[in-house]
Motif scaffolding. Structure first.
Motif, PDB file in Angstrom:
ATOM      1  N   TYR A  41      48.426  46.141   9.290  1.00 44.81           N
ATOM      2  CA  TYR A  41      48.076  47.324   8.513  1.00 44.81           C
ATOM      3  C   TYR A  41      49.350  48.131   8.324  1.00 44.81           C
ATOM      4  N   ILE A  42      49.685  48.430   7.076  1.00 45.63           N
ATOM      5  CA  ILE A  42      50.957  49.074   6.768  1.00 45.63           C
ATOM      6  C   ILE A  42      50.708  50.352   5.985  1.00 45.63           C
ATOM      7  N   ASP A  43      51.134  51.475   6.556  1.00 44.37           N
ATOM      8  CA  ASP A  43      51.022  52.771   5.873  1.00 44.37           C
ATOM      9  C   ASP A  43      52.150  52.867   4.859  1.00 44.37           C
ATOM     10  N   ILE A  44      51.792  52.891   3.570  1.00 44.39           N
ATOM     11  CA  ILE A  44      52.804  52.951   2.504  1.00 44.39           C
ATOM     12  C   ILE A  44      52.749  54.278   1.753  1.00 44.39           C
ATOM     13  N   THR A  45      52.073  55.255   2.319  1.00 39.40           N
ATOM     14  CA  THR A  45      51.840  56.536   1.647  1.00 39.40           C
ATOM     15  C   THR A  45      53.123  57.153   1.098  1.00 39.40           C
ATOM     16  N   GLN A  46      54.169  57.178   1.887  1.00 37.75           N
ATOM     17  CA  GLN A  46      55.411  57.859   1.487  1.00 37.75           C
ATOM     18  C   GLN A  46      56.216  57.082   0.449  1.00 37.75           C
ATOM     19  N   TYR A  47      55.857  55.830   0.197  1.00 39.72           N
ATOM     20  CA  TYR A  47      56.667  54.975  -0.669  1.00 39.72           C
ATOM     21  C   TYR A  47      56.016  54.693  -2.021  1.00 39.72           C
ATOM     22  N   VAL A  48      54.794  55.152  -2.215  1.00 38.25           N
ATOM     23  CA  VAL A  48      54.057  54.892  -3.449  1.00 38.25           C
ATOM     24  C   VAL A  48      54.482  55.878  -4.531  1.00 38.25           C
ATOM     25  N   THR A  49      54.571  55.401  -5.776  1.00 38.62           N
ATOM     26  CA  THR A  49      54.812  56.274  -6.915  1.00 38.62           C
ATOM     27  C   THR A  49      53.531  56.357  -7.732  1.00 38.62           C
ATOM     28  N   TYR A  50      53.361  57.470  -8.452  1.00 42.68           N
ATOM     29  CA  TYR A  50      52.103  57.740  -9.151  1.00 42.68           C
ATOM     30  C   TYR A  50      52.332  57.894 -10.646  1.00 42.68           C
ATOM     31  N   GLY A  51      51.237  57.822 -11.387  1.00 42.65           N
ATOM     32  CA  GLY A  51      51.318  57.987 -12.835  1.00 42.65           C
ATOM     33  C   GLY A  51      51.752  56.695 -13.505  1.00 42.65           C
ATOM     34  N   ASN A  52      52.678  56.808 -14.452  1.00 47.25           N
ATOM     35  CA  ASN A  52      53.136  55.643 -15.201  1.00 47.25           C
ATOM     36  C   ASN A  52      54.205  54.829 -14.476  1.00 47.25           C
ATOM     37  N   ASP A  53      54.716  55.343 -13.342  1.00 50.42           N
ATOM     38  CA  ASP A  53      55.719  54.603 -12.574  1.00 50.42           C
ATOM     39  C   ASP A  53      55.076  53.384 -11.923  1.00 50.42           C
ATOM     40  N   LEU A  54      55.773  52.258 -11.980  1.00 52.47           N
ATOM     41  CA  LEU A  54      55.258  51.024 -11.391  1.00 52.47           C
ATOM     42  C   LEU A  54      55.580  50.960  -9.907  1.00 52.47           C
ATOM     43  N   ASN A  55      54.703  50.345  -9.153  1.00 54.48           N
ATOM     44  CA  ASN A  55      54.930  50.050  -7.748  1.00 54.48           C
ATOM     45  C   ASN A  55      55.106  48.543  -7.614  1.00 54.48           C
ATOM     46  N   THR A  56      56.048  48.142  -6.769  1.00 53.07           N
ATOM     47  CA  THR A  56      56.287  46.725  -6.543  1.00 53.07           C
ATOM     48  C   THR A  56      56.050  46.410  -5.079  1.00 53.07           C
ATOM     49  N   ILE A  57      55.202  45.431  -4.838  1.00 55.85           N
ATOM     50  CA  ILE A  57      54.963  44.928  -3.481  1.00 55.85           C
ATOM     51  C   ILE A  57      55.452  43.492  -3.471  1.00 55.85           C
ATOM     52  N   ALA A  58      56.383  43.197  -2.570  1.00 55.65           N
ATOM     53  CA  ALA A  58      56.928  41.842  -2.469  1.00 55.65           C
ATOM     54  C   ALA A  58      56.675  41.317  -1.059  1.00 55.65           C
ATOM     55  N   VAL A  59      56.252  40.066  -0.977  1.00 56.25           N
ATOM     56  CA  VAL A  59      56.005  39.410   0.306  1.00 56.25           C
ATOM     57  C   VAL A  59      56.797  38.116   0.318  1.00 56.25           C
ATOM     58  N   ARG A  60      57.645  37.963   1.330  1.00 54.78           N
ATOM     59  CA  ARG A  60      58.401  36.718   1.502  1.00 54.78           C
ATOM     60  C   ARG A  60      57.879  36.033   2.753  1.00 54.78           C
ATOM     61  N   VAL A  61      57.578  34.757   2.613  1.00 55.47           N
ATOM     62  CA  VAL A  61      57.079  33.973   3.733  1.00 55.47           C
ATOM     63  C   VAL A  61      58.024  32.805   3.968  1.00 55.47           C
ATOM     64  N   ASP A  62      58.438  32.629   5.213  1.00 56.85           N
ATOM     65  CA  ASP A  62      59.311  31.523   5.588  1.00 56.85           C
ATOM     66  C   ASP A  62      58.549  30.649   6.579  1.00 56.85           C
ATOM     67  N   ALA A  63      58.163  29.495   6.145  1.00 58.91           N
ATOM     68  CA  ALA A  63      57.385  28.591   6.999  1.00 58.91           C
ATOM     69  C   ALA A  63      58.242  27.426   7.477  1.00 58.91           C
ATOM     70  N   HIS A  64      59.457  27.746   7.907  1.00 58.56           N
ATOM     71  CA  HIS A  64      60.373  26.677   8.309  1.00 58.56           C
ATOM     72  C   HIS A  64      59.951  25.995   9.603  1.00 58.56           C
ATOM     73  N   SER A  65      59.166  26.660  10.426  1.00 57.76           N
ATOM     74  CA  SER A  65      58.676  26.009  11.640  1.00 57.76           C
ATOM     75  C   SER A  65      57.177  26.239  11.758  1.00 57.76           C
ATOM     76  N   GLN A  66      56.540  25.358  12.439  1.00 55.83           N
ATOM     77  CA  GLN A  66      55.097  25.376  12.576  1.00 55.83           C
ATOM     78  C   GLN A  66      54.716  26.209  13.792  1.00 55.83           C
ATOM     79  N   GLU A  67      53.730  27.091  13.648  1.00 54.24           N
ATOM     80  CA  GLU A  67      53.320  27.943  14.762  1.00 54.24           C
ATOM     81  C   GLU A  67      52.147  27.353  15.532  1.00 54.24           C
ATOM     82  N   GLY A  68      51.206  26.771  14.866  1.00 56.99           N
ATOM     83  CA  GLY A  68      50.031  26.212  15.517  1.00 56.99           C
ATOM     84  C   GLY A  68      49.801  24.798  15.035  1.00 56.99           C
ATOM     85  N   TRP A  69      48.949  24.091  15.685  1.00 57.35           N
ATOM     86  CA  TRP A  69      48.732  22.700  15.314  1.00 57.35           C
ATOM     87  C   TRP A  69      47.607  22.518  14.295  1.00 57.35           C
ATOM     88  N   TRP A  70      46.841  23.565  14.006  1.00 59.77           N
ATOM     89  CA  TRP A  70      45.708  23.402  13.091  1.00 59.77           C
ATOM     90  C   TRP A  70      45.933  24.010  11.721  1.00 59.77           C
TER      91      TRP A  70
END
Length: 110
Positions: A41-70
């Motif tokens: 859960y991430i509080d983004i209140t202070q970083y959001v822009t309102y009105g016609n300004d665009l908000n960008t949310i970017a997620v990078r995932v690195d799956a170079h190693s396996q965490e679980g077997w299933w």
């Protein structure tokens, strides 16, 4: 975000991202999570822009190693939510019940 949301608490909720995840909001690193089996859960209140300004949310995932077997996949594999709340609110997962059985002896509880 609509102007009428100004003053609200804004939160991103990720139910599952596998595995090494970094989340940015409008160019600022907001969270890093190294476990694909935990929600976040991430509080983004202070970083959001309102009105016609665009908000960008970017997620990078690195799956170079396996965490679980299933689960050998990678990426956002469960629900993702944008939650808007009153500025006065109960924090996510902030309330729980702990039922305790009381034993009565001679009219008095222990």
């Amino acid at each position: 975000m609509p102007e009428e949301d100004k003053g609200k608490h804004i939160e991103l909720q990720f139910d599952g991202i596998a595995t090494y995840a970094t989340i940015w909001v409008n160019g600022t690193i907001m969270h890093r999570n190294w476990c694909g089996y935990t929600s976040m859960y991430i509080d983004i209140t202070q970083y959001v822009t309102y009105g016609n300004d665009l908000n960008t949310i970017a997620v990078r995932v690195d799956a170079h190693s396996q965490e679980g077997w299933w689960y050998e996949g990678a990426g956002i594999y469960r629900h993702t939510w944008l939650v808007k709340r009153s500025p006065v609110h109960i924090v996510t997962d902030g309330v729980f019940a702990n039922p305790v059985k009381k034993i009565l002896t001679r009219g008095r509880s222990l």
